[in-house]
Scaffold this motif. Structure first.
Motif, PDB file in Angstrom:
ATOM      1  N   LEU A  15     157.959 104.147  55.814  1.00  0.00           N
ATOM      2  CA  LEU A  15     157.180 104.049  54.041  1.00  0.00           C
ATOM      3  C   LEU A  15     157.197 104.782  52.994  1.00  0.00           C
ATOM      4  O   LEU A  15     157.351 103.992  52.023  1.00  0.00           O
ATOM      5  N   LEU A  16     158.348 106.172  53.538  1.00  0.00           N
ATOM      6  CA  LEU A  16     158.795 105.901  52.614  1.00  0.00           C
ATOM      7  C   LEU A  16     160.487 104.843  52.193  1.00  0.00           C
ATOM      8  O   LEU A  16     160.420 105.066  50.677  1.00  0.00           O
ATOM      9  N   GLY A  17     160.839 104.566  52.419  1.00  0.00           N
ATOM     10  CA  GLY A  17     161.942 103.162  52.702  1.00  0.00           C
ATOM     11  C   GLY A  17     160.969 102.352  52.359  1.00  0.00           C
ATOM     12  O   GLY A  17     161.440 101.737  50.434  1.00  0.00           O
ATOM     13  N   ILE A  18     159.482 101.495  51.679  1.00  0.00           N
ATOM     14  CA  ILE A  18     159.257 100.875  51.512  1.00  0.00           C
ATOM     15  C   ILE A  18     158.843 100.814  50.061  1.00  0.00           C
ATOM     16  O   ILE A  18     158.697 100.136  49.390  1.00  0.00           O
ATOM     17  N   ILE A  19     158.374 102.622  49.578  1.00  0.00           N
ATOM     18  CA  ILE A  19     157.881 103.022  48.306  1.00  0.00           C
ATOM     19  C   ILE A  19     158.846 102.738  47.613  1.00  0.00           C
ATOM     20  O   ILE A  19     159.408 102.556  46.292  1.00  0.00           O
ATOM     21  N   PHE A  20     160.220 103.259  48.334  1.00  0.00           N
ATOM     22  CA  PHE A  20     161.193 102.948  47.147  1.00  0.00           C
ATOM     23  C   PHE A  20     162.284 101.592  46.941  1.00  0.00           C
ATOM     24  O   PHE A  20     162.618 101.293  46.167  1.00  0.00           O
ATOM     25  N   GLY A  21     161.273 100.559  47.935  1.00  0.00           N
ATOM     26  CA  GLY A  21     162.040  99.760  47.657  1.00  0.00           C
ATOM     27  C   GLY A  21     160.891  99.001  46.293  1.00  0.00           C
ATOM     28  O   GLY A  21     161.370  97.913  45.449  1.00  0.00           O
ATOM     29  N   VAL A  22     159.935  99.144  46.467  1.00  0.00           N
ATOM     30  CA  VAL A  22     159.262  98.962  45.668  1.00  0.00           C
ATOM     31  C   VAL A  22     159.558  99.943  44.019  1.00  0.00           C
ATOM     32  O   VAL A  22     159.559  98.699  42.633  1.00  0.00           O
ATOM     33  N   VAL A  23     160.270 100.762  44.059  1.00  0.00           N
ATOM     34  CA  VAL A  23     160.524 101.662  42.547  1.00  0.00           C
ATOM     35  C   VAL A  23     161.993 100.923  42.710  1.00  0.00           C
ATOM     36  O   VAL A  23     161.927 100.658  41.599  1.00  0.00           O
ATOM     37  N   LEU A  24     162.772 100.043  43.003  1.00  0.00           N
ATOM     38  CA  LEU A  24     164.421 100.159  43.228  1.00  0.00           C
ATOM     39  C   LEU A  24     163.393  98.511  42.519  1.00  0.00           C
ATOM     40  O   LEU A  24     164.626  97.579  41.197  1.00  0.00           O
ATOM     41  N   LEU A  25     162.543  97.091  42.821  1.00  0.00           N
ATOM     42  CA  LEU A  25     162.006  96.209  42.505  1.00  0.00           C
ATOM     43  C   LEU A  25     161.690  95.753  41.534  1.00  0.00           C
ATOM     44  O   LEU A  25     161.462  94.898  40.532  1.00  0.00           O
ATOM     45  N   VAL A  26     160.961  96.770  41.197  1.00  0.00           N
ATOM     46  CA  VAL A  26     159.502  96.512  39.960  1.00  0.00           C
ATOM     47  C   VAL A  26     159.824  98.147  39.574  1.00  0.00           C
ATOM     48  O   VAL A  26     160.358  97.306  38.199  1.00  0.00           O
ATOM     49  N   GLY A  27     160.031  99.260  39.342  1.00  0.00           N
ATOM     50  CA  GLY A  27     160.886 100.039  38.643  1.00  0.00           C
ATOM     51  C   GLY A  27     161.916  99.530  37.987  1.00  0.00           C
ATOM     52  O   GLY A  27     161.665  99.632  36.504  1.00  0.00           O
ATOM     53  N   THR A  28     163.243  99.812  38.252  1.00  0.00           N
ATOM     54  CA  THR A  28     164.086  99.802  37.944  1.00  0.00           C
ATOM     55  C   THR A  28     164.021  98.750  36.840  1.00  0.00           C
ATOM     56  O   THR A  28     164.513  99.468  35.701  1.00  0.00           O
ATOM     57  N   PRO A  29     164.460  97.336  37.446  1.00  0.00           N
ATOM     58  CA  PRO A  29     164.182  96.363  36.010  1.00  0.00           C
ATOM     59  C   PRO A  29     163.528  96.553  34.975  1.00  0.00           C
ATOM     60  O   PRO A  29     164.117  96.302  33.790  1.00  0.00           O
ATOM     61  N   GLU A  30     162.488  97.525  35.272  1.00  0.00           N
ATOM     62  CA  GLU A  30     161.587  97.018  33.730  1.00  0.00           C
ATOM     63  C   GLU A  30     162.027  99.222  33.181  1.00  0.00           C
ATOM     64  O   GLU A  30     161.737  97.853  31.827  1.00  0.00           O
ATOM     65  N   PHE A  31     162.283  99.969  33.673  1.00  0.00           N
ATOM     66  CA  PHE A  31     162.671 100.618  32.952  1.00  0.00           C
ATOM     67  C   PHE A  31     164.609 100.131  32.267  1.00  0.00           C
ATOM     68  O   PHE A  31     165.174 100.064  30.817  1.00  0.00           O
ATOM     69  N   LEU A  32     165.016  99.031  33.004  1.00  0.00           N
ATOM     70  CA  LEU A  32     166.141  99.055  32.653  1.00  0.00           C
ATOM     71  C   LEU A  32     166.062  97.872  31.264  1.00  0.00           C
ATOM     72  O   LEU A  32     166.776  97.832  30.374  1.00  0.00           O
TER      73      LEU A  32
END
Lengths: 324, 300
Positions: free
Chosen positions: A262-279
């Motif tokens: 569960l922690l991994g997949i939430i990290f996956g969301v942060v990585l693939l949805v969050g990071t690109p948007e903030f970048l």
């Protein structure tokens, strides 16, 4: 009794709430919006992880059930129903379609299942695109936003972005707790057994096709919840949001983050949805062009060098240790 | 009318069959779906596009239509073939012993990469494909066929005949068939299976590249994201015929092309792309082995 882990989790949720609150005070609507969007994706990925990560069934059409949930919510809300009635109805509708598709599919394995789910995803999108009478075709359902009943909780009405953020957070956290209960139950262990070795699981007395179907149908509940909230939050829906690439994107979050964790997949969301948007906000428009290019390359590299995902599942090692 | 649809179906079917061969050959040896194959097909269309554009400004080639086409096909086929080998070498070979899910994810990664690379390098807009030769209509009784359709049908049949000869009659073809039935045993018999797998990727990708040019010529425009829909239809054709089976892919291609044309004409053209998916789902549920396929042993 609160152990360390639980306290950590509660602290994490509190931090998210505080960040969201301050973002709201500072009028940082965009960041708040991204946080809510990430919440929706977490809901979707939680469902998908149950199928891919826990049970080991590759599903490339998961987005179809998000679409079915969202469209049923939009169509029902136009009729003037309230959120709390739409939610269970949409879950039932979505689950029904998932059952209908899943029932004959459970004999299929691996790649074949992936392709059929992909096919169903595309059929759903094409039907939504062409059934003008019901869905208004590619233009999407307009005016859902105006005709939709605002969500009411007792006397409180959801109006602001922040309210929706809390709603999404509530469902996300609730789903995480629910899923953790399932994972530790007998059924959850059966999921993992099927993923690791289906034949052995069957020999051990697990009714594999029933358990697989259970995992398949249950996962769609989360897609439906995500769809219903999305429609109420954004107030618009069109087939364009439900392409094959969205499905692929979800699969990538699960696999790259760490299947089954569960922690991994939430990290996956942060990585693939969050990071690109903030970048995108910090680096500007140029970056957007290369985003997907880098993303594709990263996927190949990650899968080769870290096939178990960034934060891999600990379950197998844990279980081996506890045997001693 | 129905004959007309048959001609359209056979034209399209030949193209589907050429792409399907790539899927089926790779599946035959590695038991994996090469998701990046649809992007190889798209790349082939663009290679052909650039070659034909540049040929028209070379004085020596300007008036020799036959040579232009021959060179375009040969060079484009080699380029996509090499692309196929590179993809196998870097994205699939390191994962050969991994679980079945990982190569698929890697293939999707390659697919996203190639699509975006072409979008950035070429342009996000559709490109008009150069018209190579004037399209003439021929009337055979009630049937009207144009020169482009005849050309496409001829090329696709020719390539399949050559491939069939190569697989059945040559030493390398025998090596491919041996590797396809059992990689380990083939290796024990002294076959360099890595080279055979590279060869399979080269041939499959090359045929896909040619199919790309044919689609460009037939529809007159190409785009960076055109691969997906053709890829999935060709995959349907491969499954329909029996995945892993080369004649099966050809039969499946033609059958799908004809069914799709008839469906478009007599049911609804709005749902053009739905037919392939419905056929795919029905085949997988009712007879997953396809028309000519045998039951493939699950790879552990």
């Amino acid at each position: 009794m609160l152990n360390k882990r639980k306290m950590l989790e509660i602290a994490l949720i509190l931090i998210i709430i505080i960040i969201a609150y301050f973002l709201h005070i500072e009028q940082e609507f965009y960041s708040l919006h991204i946080l809510s969007l990430m919440g929706i994706y977490v809901l979707l990925v939680l469902g998908l992880n149950m199928v891919i990560g826990n049970t080991g069934l590759l599903d490339l059409g998961f987005i179809a059930f998000y679409a079915i949930g969202a469209y049923s919510a939009a169509l029902l809300s136009i009729k003037g129903l309230s959120f709390w009635i739409i939610l269970p109805i949409s879950i039932l509708i979505t689950g029904f379609f998932r059952f209908l598709l899943g029932k004959p599919l459970m004999r299929l394995r691996g790649d074949y299942l992936a392709i059929v789910t992909l096919g169903f995803g595309e059929i759903t999108r094409l039907v939504l695109n062409n059934w003008d009478y019901l869905t208004n075709g590619p233009k999407g359902l307009p005016g859902v936003g105006e005709r939709i009943q605002p969500i009411k909780l007792f006397t409180f009405t959801f109006t602001q972005e922040l309210h929706y953020f809390y709603l999404i957070l509530f469902f996300t956290v609730g789903s995480i707790f629910a899923i953790r209960r399932v994972e530790r139950s007998k059924i959850g262990r059966a999921f993992v057994a099927i993923r690791e070795d289906e034949t052995a699981a069957e020999v051990s007395g697990i009714n594999t096709s029933d358990i697989k179907l259970f995992s398949f149908v249950t996962s769609s509940i989360f897609a439906a919840i995500a769809g219903v909230i999305y429609v109420h939050w954004i107030g618009f829906v069109s087939p364009e949001s439900f392409t094959f690439w969205e499905s692929v994107f979800l699969v990538c979050m699960v696999v790259l983050g760490g299947m089954g964790n569960l922690l991994g997949i939430i990290f996956g969301v942060v990585l693939l949805v969050g990071t690109p948007e903030f970048l995108r906000v910090t680096l500007g428009g140029e970056f957007v062009l290369y985003r997907m290019l880098i993303f594709g390359l990263l996927m190949v590299i990650l899968v080769i060098f870290r096939p178990q995902g960034i934060i891999p599942e600990k379950r197998r090692t844990l279980e081996l240790v506890s045997e001693k | 009318m129905i004959f007309q649809q048959l001609i359209n179906g056979i034209t399209l079917g030949g193209i589907y069959a050429l792409i399907a061969l790539g899927y089926t050959m790779v599946y035959g040896v590695l038991l994996m779906i090469n998701f990046a194959h649809s992007e190889i097909f798209m790349a082939g269309a663009f290679f052909g596009f650039f070659l034909l554009i540049s040929f028209s400004s070379i004085p020596f080639l300007q008036n020799n239509l036959f040579l232009q086409l021959l060179l375009a096909f040969l060079i484009s086929m080699s380029l996509t073939g090499i692309l196929g080998i590179i993809i196998e070498r870097f994205a699939y070979r390191p994962l050969r012993k991994a679980s079945r899910l990982t190569p698929l994810i890697s293939a999707i990664g390659v697919s996203i990469f190639l699509q975006n690379l072409f979008m950035l390098v070429v342009s996000p807009q559709a490109k008009p494909f150069p018209e190579i030769f004037p399209v003439k209509n021929f009337q055979f009784g009630v049937l009207s066929v144009n020169s482009l359709q005849i050309f496409i049908i001829t090329i696709s049949i020719l390539l399949m005949v050559v491939l069939n000869y190569f697989i059945k009659q040559t030493k390398l073809g025998t090596a491919i068939r041996a590797t396809s039935s059992d990689v380990e045993t083939a290796a024990l018999m002294g076959i360099n299976t890595n080279s055979v797998i590279s060869l399979v990727f080269f041939i499959g990708a090359g045929l896909g590249g040619i199919a790309g040019i044919l689609v460009g010529m037939y529809y007159g425009s190409i785009k960076y994201n055109m691969g997906f829909i053709y890829g999935i239809k060709a995959f349907t054709a491969a499954v329909l015929g029996g995945i892993g089976n080369i004649p099966g892919a050809m039969i499946g291609g033609y059958l799908l092309g004809v069914l799709e044309s008839l469906g478009c004409a007599y049911i609804s053209s709005a749902y053009k792309d739905v037919f392939a998916f419905i056929i795919l789902i029905l085949v997988l549920i009712i007879k997953p082995t396809g028309i000519l396929g045998e039951r493939v042993q699950e790879k552990c």
